[in-house]
Design an enzyme around this catalytic site. Structure first.
Site, PDB file in Angstrom:
ATOM      1  N   ARG A  63       0.631  -1.115  -0.273  1.00 30.92           N
ATOM      2  CA  ARG A  63      -0.492  -0.010   0.285  1.00 30.92           C
ATOM      3  C   ARG A  63       1.065   1.232   0.276  1.00 30.92           C
ATOM      4  O   ARG A  63       0.442   1.951  -0.333  1.00 30.92           O
ATOM      5  CB  ARG A  63      -1.179  -0.243   1.369  1.00 30.92           C
ATOM      6  CG  ARG A  63      -2.035  -1.516   1.048  1.00 30.92           C
ATOM      7  CD  ARG A  63      -3.101  -0.927   2.587  1.00 30.92           C
ATOM      8  NE  ARG A  63      -2.452  -1.273   3.438  1.00 30.92           N
ATOM      9  CZ  ARG A  63      -2.027  -2.973   3.979  1.00 30.92           C
ATOM     10  NH1 ARG A  63      -2.344  -3.566   3.055  1.00 30.92           N
ATOM     11  NH2 ARG A  63      -1.241  -2.847   5.396  1.00 30.92           N
ATOM     12  N   ASP A  80       1.327 -18.707   3.132  1.00 27.97           N
ATOM     13  CA  ASP A  80       0.757 -18.560   5.107  1.00 27.97           C
ATOM     14  C   ASP A  80      -0.023 -20.353   4.667  1.00 27.97           C
ATOM     15  O   ASP A  80      -0.247 -20.607   5.610  1.00 27.97           O
ATOM     16  CB  ASP A  80      -0.591 -17.504   4.672  1.00 27.97           C
ATOM     17  CG  ASP A  80      -0.701 -16.176   4.640  1.00 27.97           C
ATOM     18  OD1 ASP A  80       0.953 -16.049   5.330  1.00 27.97           O
ATOM     19  OD2 ASP A  80      -0.423 -15.232   4.597  1.00 27.97           O
TER      20      ASP A  80
END
Length: 227
Positions: A63, A80
């Site tokens: 971001r 993950d």
């Protein structure tokens, strides 16, 4: 020729985004961690947890530097899921009943895979976009980054703690948890603190799997109704 070279350079630039480079480092840390998991539990735990923390850092970098990418999102989720899956498989070999951890593994993979697939069917940019959901817990989980972070951290901390608590194979899961709580050590405190967040995350996984399955079924129904 120039257009082809430009496309190739553009493709390479995505691979070299800062958050994606952090993702590659996470993969390497997990490889080293699992290679050492039985010979050095402390190093394993540190590397595994640092890799998990980097999941939040690469999101912030994406971001911050305007480097959000589909490849990065997929790399994150795959890393993950594989790292958690490997740890759950190890726990299934250490504790009895091992089916407990294998069931958690199946739930984790199924719910996230269905959620990703339903996201593409709905044309959404992110699997975390659940604004149209009617379930308050589902919306609270994905709608509040702090709450979601607490649940995710709790889940991983609980699994790491259980691994550290296991002194031998074929340990009875409930016996170890109850004994650790009675000992009133740092590890027992981590177990108590993380249990609530872990439970919420499993509940969200169930809701996520059912909601995503409904989207897939609705898509099939609508497709059959078209002339």
């Amino acid at each position: 020729m120039a257009d082809k070279l430009k496309r190739k350079q553009s493709k390479m630039s995505v691979y070299l985004y800062v958050p994606n480079i952090i993702g590659y480092i996470r993969v390497l840390m997990n490889i080293v961690a699992f290679a050492l998991c039985f010979s050095n539990k402390i190093i394993f735990s540190v590397l595994y947890f640092v890799s998990f923390v980097c999941d939040g850092i690469d999101g912030w970098c994406a971001r911050k530097f305007n480097q959000v990418s589909t490849f990065g999102a997929v790399l994150d989720m795959v890393t993950d899921r594989i790292s958690t899956a490997c740890l759950l498989v190890i726990l299934s070999q250490v504790y009895r009943p091992g089916l407990t951890f294998l069931s958690l593994l199946a739930l984790d993979i199924a719910s996230h895979w269905l959620q990703m697939y339903s996201t593409f069917l709905l044309g959404k940019a992110s699997h975390k976009d659940v604004k149209d959901s009617t379930n308050w817990l589902f919306k609270a989980y994905y709608g509040n980054r702090t709450f979601m972070a607490y649940c995710c951290v709790s889940c991983e901390v609980l699994y790491i703690t259980l691994f550290l608590l296991a002194e031998k194979q074929n340990e009875k899961l409930m016996d170890v948890i109850l004994h650790s709580i009675q000992q009133k050590t740092l590890l027992s405190l981590l177990v108590v603190i993380s249990l609530f967040g872990w439970a919420v995350k499993q509940a969200v996984n169930v809701i996520q799997m059912k909601t995503a399955a409904d989207v897939c079924v609705l898509h099939d129904t609508n497709k059959k109704q078209k002339p």
